[in-house]
Design an enzyme around this catalytic site. Structure first.
Site, PDB file in Angstrom:
ATOM      1  N   GLN B 132      -8.413 -40.439 -28.141  1.00 14.50           N
ATOM      2  CA  GLN B 132      -8.409 -40.919 -29.519  1.00 14.50           C
ATOM      3  C   GLN B 132      -8.810 -39.773 -30.449  1.00 14.50           C
ATOM      4  O   GLN B 132      -9.859 -39.164 -30.253  1.00 14.50           O
ATOM      5  CB  GLN B 132      -9.434 -42.068 -29.602  1.00 14.50           C
ATOM      6  CG  GLN B 132      -9.573 -42.716 -30.939  1.00 14.50           C
ATOM      7  CD  GLN B 132     -10.810 -43.609 -30.969  1.00 14.50           C
ATOM      8  OE1 GLN B 132     -11.486 -43.790 -29.962  1.00 14.50           O
ATOM      9  NE2 GLN B 132     -11.117 -44.158 -32.115  1.00 14.50           N
ATOM     10  N   SER B 135     -12.281 -38.986 -35.384  1.00 11.75           N
ATOM     11  CA  SER B 135     -13.372 -38.314 -36.105  1.00 11.75           C
ATOM     12  C   SER B 135     -13.043 -36.862 -36.419  1.00 11.75           C
ATOM     13  O   SER B 135     -12.299 -36.213 -35.694  1.00 11.75           O
ATOM     14  CB  SER B 135     -14.655 -38.331 -35.260  1.00 11.75           C
ATOM     15  OG  SER B 135     -15.108 -39.637 -35.079  1.00 11.75           O
ATOM     16  N   GLU B 250     -12.521 -52.057 -29.878  1.00 15.10           N
ATOM     17  CA  GLU B 250     -13.630 -51.308 -29.287  1.00 15.10           C
ATOM     18  C   GLU B 250     -14.693 -52.317 -28.866  1.00 15.10           C
ATOM     19  O   GLU B 250     -15.630 -52.605 -29.587  1.00 15.10           O
ATOM     20  CB  GLU B 250     -14.197 -50.310 -30.295  1.00 15.10           C
ATOM     21  CG  GLU B 250     -15.228 -49.383 -29.676  1.00 15.10           C
ATOM     22  CD  GLU B 250     -15.522 -48.182 -30.567  1.00 15.10           C
ATOM     23  OE1 GLU B 250     -15.306 -48.268 -31.780  1.00 15.10           O
ATOM     24  OE2 GLU B 250     -15.983 -47.171 -30.016  1.00 15.10           O
ATOM     25  N   GLU B 379     -27.046 -46.613 -37.819  1.00 15.47           N
ATOM     26  CA  GLU B 379     -26.962 -47.000 -39.231  1.00 15.47           C
ATOM     27  C   GLU B 379     -25.674 -47.785 -39.510  1.00 15.47           C
ATOM     28  O   GLU B 379     -25.680 -48.769 -40.253  1.00 15.47           O
ATOM     29  CB  GLU B 379     -27.029 -45.746 -40.117  1.00 15.47           C
ATOM     30  CG  GLU B 379     -28.409 -45.089 -40.146  1.00 15.47           C
ATOM     31  CD  GLU B 379     -28.793 -44.412 -38.828  1.00 15.47           C
ATOM     32  OE1 GLU B 379     -27.898 -43.991 -38.064  1.00 15.47           O
ATOM     33  OE2 GLU B 379     -30.013 -44.324 -38.546  1.00 15.47           O
TER      34      GLU B 379
END
Lengths: 369, 413
Positions: B132, B135, B250, B379
């Protein structure tokens, strides 16, 4: 697999919720609190009529004959609505002790009385400030008479009878004593939450009968406390769920800096952590309910885990409830302090969280051996 | 309330066990096990491919997929049962999680018939492994801020840019890449999704050395890499929507184990073997309370997994409780590592067992900061719980209205 409550059990929970929404409003809780009235007699009567007091008492003694899963559903709503009634003392502790160890005469008298709503019961173990140990027990029982002092006893000022842990010869026994008998003195003690009132009980040769065998009192008391802890954990979880919901609703409707305060990340992340705390507790509670219902060998570990995580989740939630309400959270007028008080009282009622941690780790060490 | 298999589940489990018994060896449940690719050793890629082919030939691969693409159309619970049972045997660590779990379903949802036929059967068979490419150095949590560009040139697209945190890129044949095709559009509108040949000219894969010393991830650089338009997935400008499909798949590891390789029993044994104030540490009240708190979180996670499994077994979708798993596990793992080191006193900083230290705790301490980032940072997970589970409002955004090229991003220097 079906690691969940059944539709019937969830329906019972819904019924309990609707009844308490109507009959245990925070306005009513406050009336009992401010009048220092001990408990709500009207609500107690309603609970008896709905069959809650005998929920897991066998039908032959006038109960509903359900298992513990049904009791857990009711306990959660009792916690959510801060119900000002001696439910935990009577149902989780007194009824359970009689069920576990009572002879037929004791069962007939006390279980029938509890199921009908005529008798309020409680259990009295600790005698002073500090943790409960076998050595800390000084009350004595000579086979027919009980002497000594117990404090703090939840609902002790209002209960009709108490299950008392006392020395008998070289061991400890559990005894049952009627609290309006000669030789019993009661004194109300000031405490955090007057709707779960505390008392000091003093016995001077009060008539009592033994529950179970002589010398088995400590193990029996621990067994009862373990089983009660499961239901108490559900009560605590219900209390935490509602404190969270009230806080959430407040945050969604309170604006500062032109935004609902619920949109601030510093608050959202703390709410997410409170959610995680409650889910950890909820899963432990489910495990404990399963172990209690099936009398499984994991019960000690599961009950302690449920009690510890529910206490922690409730503590964190009520502390944050006050903080997230801002200044009004610290006023008498807002309800935050009712949850803060009740939460702490529930955490201490069957032994503190540290005492439960000690019980859990003792079991883990046994298992690792 | 019970943990029992239904009669159908029990029968399925028996069938799975019978096949595994005949094709694999039971593993010692107490033996340590590599649970991340960076801990795997030797020719694990070939072993993983061989095992996948064995499963495929016997009809145990991609159980939930449609039969036309090589799957078995099994239920979610059957798939979980297979994973549970497979976990009891000595099998190579899987290199197919991202492909089978996320990218395959994305192709099924957004691909053309030709794309489905070309890519899915080979993905099941396992000879082509997928990675994948989402990012970037300036686009992690803020994924839609990605800058890798794709410019149309005849029937091809020319890709330039850099991707990061790509697991398995070094042995993958294909990658799924999101690139910016229109920097003048608003942020989320200018993206397009592509299937990229990892062996193409101009693809440069470099391992990232992690702070632990291991290398489980890569950086992938694209220099004028040509991708045929036939390998574009869904419409130009629709990349964000396709990426969401990938991310929705996911799955948290339902039914799997979470947290490092250290457990409560290990902690009890460690505390029994070291001393505090000349007494076994296990007799210390503070130590006992901490162990209890770890145990409570561990069992809470375990039974949260059981609640999700139960929902699957009942034919329902697991509830939002599953979203807490990695958040709680990673923080607890870090704390357990620290505590295990604390118990070992001055020796807690040693990283081999040659001086009597137990370095599993030290290794956990070094691994857990990575787990707190992987698959969504703590977060981001808290944002997801607050916004999607609890329904709290999102942050005010400064990047929604302007063209992407006018939005500041990355690190100011």
């Amino acid at each position: 697999m079906n690691f969940d409550f059944s539709e019937e059990q969830k329906l019972l929970q819904q019924t309990a919720k609707e009844f308490l929404e109507e009959n245990s409003s925070l306005v009513h809780v406050r009336e009992i609190f401010e009048a220092d009235a001990g408990y709500s007699k009207a609500l107690w009567k309603g609970a008896a009529e709905l069959g809650w007091l005998g929920v897991s008492i066998p039908e032959e003694y006038g109960g509903a004959g359900f298992g513990y899963l049904e009791a857990a559903m009711i306990a959660g709503e009792i916690g959510a609505y801060l119900a000002p009634i001696p439910f935990s003392s009577t149902v989780y502790l007194a009824a359970e002790a009689i069920k576990r160890a009572g002879d037929d005469a004791q069962k007939t008298k006390y279980l029938t009385g509890i199921a009908s709503g005529d008798l309020v019961g409680t259990m009295a173990t600790t005698e002073k400030v500090g943790s409960l140990t076998e050595k800390s027990i000084n009350a004595t029982f000579d086979g027919s008479k009980l002497s000594g002092t117990k404090l703090p006893v939840c609902d002790g000022d209002e209960a009709d009878f108490a299950i008392v842990l006392a020395k008998e010869g070289s061991g400890l026994s559990l005894v049952v004593v009627d609290l309006d008998a000669a030789g019993v003195e009661r004194k109300k003690l000031q405490s955090l939450d007057p709707t779960r009132a505390q008392a000091q009980l003093t016995f001077n040769d009060a008539s009592a009968t033994r529950l179970g065998a002589a010398g088995e009192g400590w193990d029996l008391a621990q067994d009862v406390l373990t089983r009660a802890a499961v239901l108490m954990a559900f009560e605590q979880l219900g209390c935490a769920d509602r404190a969270f919901q009230i806080t959430f609703d407040f945050m969604m409707n309170r604006y500062a800096f032109g935004r609902p305060i619920a949109s601030f990340q510093s608050l959202k992340h703390r709410m997410a952590d409170l959610y995680a705390d409650r889910e950890v507790a909820r899963s432990n509670c489910y495990w404990a309910a399963w172990a209690l219902e099936n009398d499984h060998e994991e019960l000690r570990e599961a009950a302690a885990s449920a009690k510890i995580s529910a206490s922690d989740a409730l503590d964190h939630t009520t502390v944050e409830m006050i903080q997230m309400h801002g200044g009004v959270g610290y006023t008498w007028e807002y309800d935050c302090h009712l949850f803060y008080r009740r939460g702490k009282v529930l955490a201490h009622t069957l032994g503190t969280t540290d005492e439960w941690r000690e019980k859990l780790v003792t079991k883990l060490i046994e298992d690792a051996a | 309330m019970d943990f029992n298999d239904s009669p159908e589940e029990a029968a399925y489990r028996a069938k799975v066990r019978e096949w595994l018994d005949a094709n694999a060896t039971l593993r010692d449940p107490d033996a340590p096990r590599a649970n991340m690719l960076d801990e795997a050793e030797g020719d694990y890629v070939q072993k993983a491919k061989d095992w996948q082919l064995t499963k495929h030939e016997a009809g145990w691969a991609c159980l939930r997929w449609p039969k036309e693409f090589g799957g078995q159309e099994a239920t979610a619970m059957e798939s979980v049962i297979f994973n549970q049972e497979e976990g009891r045997y000595e099998v190579p660590p899987s290199i197919y999680g991202i492909g089978h779990g996320m990218l395959g379903p994305t192709i099924m949802a957004h691909g053309t018939d030709d794309q489905k036929k070309r890519f899915l059967p080979n993905m099941v068979k396992g000879d082509e492994v997928w990675c994948q490419l989402f990012s970037e150095p300036d686009a992690g949590s803020d994924l839609a801020g990605l800058k890798t560009s794709a410019v149309k040139d005849g029937d091809d697209w020319i890709i330039n840019g850099q991707k990061i945190w790509t697991t398995g890129a070094q042995f993958c044949k294909w990658g799924m890449l999101v690139a910016r095709t229109d920097p003048n559009a608003v942020k989320h509108a200018g993206l397009t999704y592509f299937i990229v040949d990892m062996e193409a000219e101009g693809v440069d894969i470099r391992p990232i050395k992690q702070m632990s010393g291991a290398s489980g991830f890569n950086e992938v650089f694209f220099s004028d890499v040509r991708v045929p338009d036939a390998n574009r997935l869904d419409a130009v400008g629709n990349g964000w929507r396709v990426a969401i499909t990938t991310l929705m798949n996911e799955r948290s590891s339902i039914g799997g184990s979470l947290g490092g390789g250290v457990g409560i029993k290990d902690l009890v044994k460690l505390a029994q073997g070291v001393e505090i104030n000349d007494k076994p540490a296990i007799e210390d009240g503070g130590v006992r309370r901490k162990i209890a708190d770890f145990a409570v979180r561990r069992s809470g996670l375990k039974y949260t997994g059981q609640r999700s499994l139960s929902a699957l077994s009942q034919g329902a979708t697991p509830g939002p409780e599953a979203s807490i798993g990695k958040l709680v596990a990673a923080i607890m793992g870090l704390e357990m590592g620290e505590f295990g080191m604390e118990l070992q006193g001055a020796g807690g900083i040693l990283t081999s067992d040659e001086a009597g230290a137990d370095p599993a705790w030290q290794h956990t301490y070094m691994a857990m900061p990575g787990l707190r980032h992987a698959g969504g940072t703590d977060e981001i997970l808290r944002n997801i719980i607050a916004e999607r589970v609890l329904g709290m409002p999102g942050e005010p955004r400064m990047d929604k209205e302007k063209p992407f090229k006018d939005i500041p991003s990355g690190t100011a220097r």
